[in-house]
Design a protein around this motif. Structure first.
Motif, PDB file in Angstrom:
ATOM      1  N   PRO A 189       0.816  -1.222   0.000  1.00 27.76           N
ATOM      2  CA  PRO A 189       0.000   0.000   0.000  1.00 27.76           C
ATOM      3  C   PRO A 189       0.848   1.270   0.000  1.00 27.76           C
ATOM      4  N   ALA A 190       1.965   1.246   0.720  1.00 26.50           N
ATOM      5  CA  ALA A 190       2.844   2.423   0.771  1.00 26.50           C
ATOM      6  C   ALA A 190       3.524   2.642  -0.569  1.00 26.50           C
ATOM      7  N   ILE A 191       3.894   1.558  -1.240  1.00 25.07           N
ATOM      8  CA  ILE A 191       4.545   1.671  -2.542  1.00 25.07           C
ATOM      9  C   ILE A 191       3.640   2.402  -3.532  1.00 25.07           C
ATOM     10  N   LEU A 192       2.353   2.099  -3.482  1.00 20.90           N
ATOM     11  CA  LEU A 192       1.409   2.702  -4.413  1.00 20.90           C
ATOM     12  C   LEU A 192       1.257   4.199  -4.196  1.00 20.90           C
ATOM     13  N   LEU A 193       1.557   4.676  -2.997  1.00 18.81           N
ATOM     14  CA  LEU A 193       1.382   6.091  -2.658  1.00 18.81           C
ATOM     15  C   LEU A 193       2.642   6.918  -2.888  1.00 18.81           C
ATOM     16  N   LEU A 194       3.755   6.257  -3.138  1.00 19.54           N
ATOM     17  CA  LEU A 194       5.028   6.965  -3.277  1.00 19.54           C
ATOM     18  C   LEU A 194       5.161   7.642  -4.641  1.00 19.54           C
ATOM     19  N   THR A 195       6.025   8.633  -4.695  1.00 19.70           N
ATOM     20  CA  THR A 195       6.393   9.231  -5.977  1.00 19.70           C
ATOM     21  C   THR A 195       7.236   8.223  -6.750  1.00 19.70           C
ATOM     22  N   PRO A 196       7.377   8.397  -8.060  1.00 24.13           N
ATOM     23  CA  PRO A 196       8.226   7.473  -8.824  1.00 24.13           C
ATOM     24  C   PRO A 196       9.638   7.363  -8.254  1.00 24.13           C
ATOM     25  N   ALA A 197      10.204   8.494  -7.791  1.00 25.14           N
ATOM     26  CA  ALA A 197      11.558   8.451  -7.223  1.00 25.14           C
ATOM     27  C   ALA A 197      11.578   7.647  -5.937  1.00 25.14           C
ATOM     28  N   GLY A 198      10.575   7.877  -5.083  1.00 21.35           N
ATOM     29  CA  GLY A 198      10.502   7.127  -3.832  1.00 21.35           C
ATOM     30  C   GLY A 198      10.259   5.649  -4.071  1.00 21.35           C
ATOM     31  N   ARG A 199       9.445   5.351  -5.070  1.00 23.32           N
ATOM     32  CA  ARG A 199       9.169   3.954  -5.413  1.00 23.32           C
ATOM     33  C   ARG A 199      10.443   3.261  -5.879  1.00 23.32           C
ATOM     34  N   GLY A 200      11.236   3.977  -6.682  1.00 25.38           N
ATOM     35  CA  GLY A 200      12.486   3.407  -7.170  1.00 25.38           C
ATOM     36  C   GLY A 200      13.451   3.098  -6.041  1.00 25.38           C
ATOM     37  N   ARG A 201      13.532   4.016  -5.065  1.00 27.16           N
ATOM     38  CA  ARG A 201      14.433   3.780  -3.927  1.00 27.16           C
ATOM     39  C   ARG A 201      13.987   2.583  -3.107  1.00 27.16           C
ATOM     40  N   LEU A 202      12.672   2.457  -2.894  1.00 30.98           N
ATOM     41  CA  LEU A 202      12.179   1.336  -2.098  1.00 30.98           C
ATOM     42  C   LEU A 202      12.382   0.011  -2.821  1.00 30.98           C
ATOM     43  N   LEU A 203      12.134   0.000  -4.115  1.00 26.69           N
ATOM     44  CA  LEU A 203      12.346  -1.224  -4.886  1.00 26.69           C
ATOM     45  C   LEU A 203      13.821  -1.598  -4.916  1.00 26.69           C
ATOM     46  N   ARG A 204      14.690  -0.592  -4.986  1.00 25.92           N
ATOM     47  CA  ARG A 204      16.133  -0.867  -4.947  1.00 25.92           C
ATOM     48  C   ARG A 204      16.511  -1.517  -3.620  1.00 25.92           C
ATOM     49  N   PHE A 205      15.915  -1.029  -2.529  1.00 27.42           N
ATOM     50  CA  PHE A 205      16.187  -1.610  -1.217  1.00 27.42           C
ATOM     51  C   PHE A 205      15.760  -3.077  -1.170  1.00 27.42           C
ATOM     52  N   PHE A 206      14.552  -3.363  -1.656  1.00 28.35           N
ATOM     53  CA  PHE A 206      14.066  -4.743  -1.596  1.00 28.35           C
ATOM     54  C   PHE A 206      14.852  -5.652  -2.538  1.00 28.35           C
ATOM     55  N   ALA A 207      15.247  -5.149  -3.707  1.00 29.74           N
ATOM     56  CA  ALA A 207      16.034  -5.968  -4.637  1.00 29.74           C
ATOM     57  C   ALA A 207      17.359  -6.351  -4.009  1.00 29.74           C
ATOM     58  N   ARG A 208      18.026  -5.391  -3.381  1.00 31.51           N
ATOM     59  CA  ARG A 208      19.315  -5.694  -2.755  1.00 31.51           C
ATOM     60  C   ARG A 208      19.136  -6.602  -1.536  1.00 31.51           C
ATOM     61  N   ALA A 209      18.044  -6.408  -0.807  1.00 27.55           N
ATOM     62  CA  ALA A 209      17.784  -7.273   0.346  1.00 27.55           C
ATOM     63  C   ALA A 209      17.555  -8.710  -0.105  1.00 27.55           C
ATOM     64  N   LEU A 210      16.835  -8.886  -1.220  1.00 27.41           N
ATOM     65  CA  LEU A 210      16.582 -10.235  -1.724  1.00 27.41           C
ATOM     66  C   LEU A 210      17.867 -10.893  -2.194  1.00 27.41           C
ATOM     67  N   LEU A 211      18.704 -10.163  -2.904  1.00 31.65           N
ATOM     68  CA  LEU A 211      19.976 -10.723  -3.355  1.00 31.65           C
ATOM     69  C   LEU A 211      20.857 -11.130  -2.179  1.00 31.65           C
ATOM     70  N   ALA A 212      20.858 -10.314  -1.121  1.00 31.84           N
ATOM     71  CA  ALA A 212      21.636 -10.655   0.074  1.00 31.84           C
ATOM     72  C   ALA A 212      21.066 -11.897   0.747  1.00 31.84           C
ATOM     73  N   ALA A 213      19.747 -12.005   0.775  1.00 33.77           N
ATOM     74  CA  ALA A 213      19.103 -13.136   1.440  1.00 33.77           C
ATOM     75  C   ALA A 213      19.438 -14.456   0.761  1.00 33.77           C
ATOM     76  N   ILE A 214      19.523 -14.459  -0.570  1.00 33.74           N
ATOM     77  CA  ILE A 214      19.786 -15.719  -1.279  1.00 33.74           C
ATOM     78  C   ILE A 214      21.275 -15.918  -1.547  1.00 33.74           C
ATOM     79  N   GLY A 215      22.111 -15.038  -1.000  1.00 35.49           N
ATOM     80  CA  GLY A 215      23.556 -15.232  -1.088  1.00 35.49           C
ATOM     81  C   GLY A 215      24.168 -14.891  -2.424  1.00 35.49           C
TER      82      GLY A 215
END
Length: 269
Positions: free
Chosen positions: A25-51
């Protein structure tokens, strides 16, 4: 790698996906720039999680550009999102995947119906509009995944969007290596392979490293040929590899998940 460590990686990945779903729900409310930063965070978190270790060489565009990359694995999308605030093209079926489909839609993904080739001009128009608005769009012009040892022909349709929008094309080469620098097919997702089997190989891999090599941008002139632009980008992306040594840990046949070749429907430039 021990089964316990593989299980820990899998559990960590599920935790990241669950957290991403909770923030939808928060992602949908963010600006495109904010959405990009949040997605970057989750992408890097996922890569770290799977080694999976990753690195970017060169620079990726932040606005008004079409990123084109070779396509080896579902990991390609995660790696690109870890570095670029990009909208992506994905097959329509992804939209119906639990959690992932909703997150993809929230990220502004353009969904492509592979069984409706007549819809292609409309999709190109949508991508053109996004590029003109200053957005970054990432596509895999091969149209399907390859093992990495070989690649496919770059289909020219989406290059027309860059020409019409007057934006550069940013070629990116994704390379997968293990410890010691040998290129590997462990992450390849092709042919009759399943997502579960591919995920299991990735979770079990030791020191899997993905490098995104960003090449100098290609600047098409007005009225340029999309086919010529596609060939130029393919030559850059599929150029000689730094290392010629390989480890074969996954499927290597130059087959595809979906080998339907989308017809070229746009008029010649």
């Amino acid at each position: 790698m021990s089964p316990i460590r593989v299980a820990v990686r899998g559990a960590s990945a599920l935790a990241v996906v669950a957290l991403a779903a909770a923030t939808l729900p928060a992602i949908l409310l963010l600006t495109p720039a904010g959405r990009g930063r949040l997605l970057r965070f989750f992408a890097r978190a996922l890569l770290a999680a799977i080694g999976v270790r990753h690195a970017l060489r060169g620079r990726l565009p932040r606005q008004g550009a079409l990123i084109v990359a070779n396509h080896v694995s579902w990991l390609d999308v995660v790696v690109l999102l870890a570095y670029a605030p990009a909208r992506l093209l994905a097959k329509r079926e992804v939209r119906s995947w639990p959690v992932v489909g909703a997150l993809a839609a929230a990220a502004g993904t353009v969904f492509v119906d592979r069984f409706r080739p007549r819809a292609l001009p409309g999709i190109v128009a949508d991508v053109t509009a996004a590029l003109r608005a200053g957005g970054v769009v990432a596509v895999f012009p091969e149209g399907t995944t390859w093992c990495g040892r070989t690649g496919g022909r770059f289909r020219p349709a989406m290059f027309q969007a860059a020409i019409d929008a007057g934006v550069p094309v940013a070629p990116v080469t994704l390379r997968f290596r293990l410890a010691g620098g040998a290129q590997t097919t462990v992450a390849a997702f092709i042919g009759d392979d399943t997502l579960l089997a591919s995920l299991r190989r990735v979770l079990s891999a030791r020191d899997l490293h993905v490098t995104a090599q960003a090449h100098p941008a290609l600047h098409p002139c007005p009225g340029a040929s999309r086919r010529t632009l596609a060939r130029a980008a393919q030559s850059v992306v599929q150029g000689p590899a730094v290392s010629r040594s390989w480890t074969v840990d996954g499927p290597v046949a130059p087959a595809s998940i979906d080998d339907r070749d989308t017809p070229e429907l746009l008029t010649a430039a």
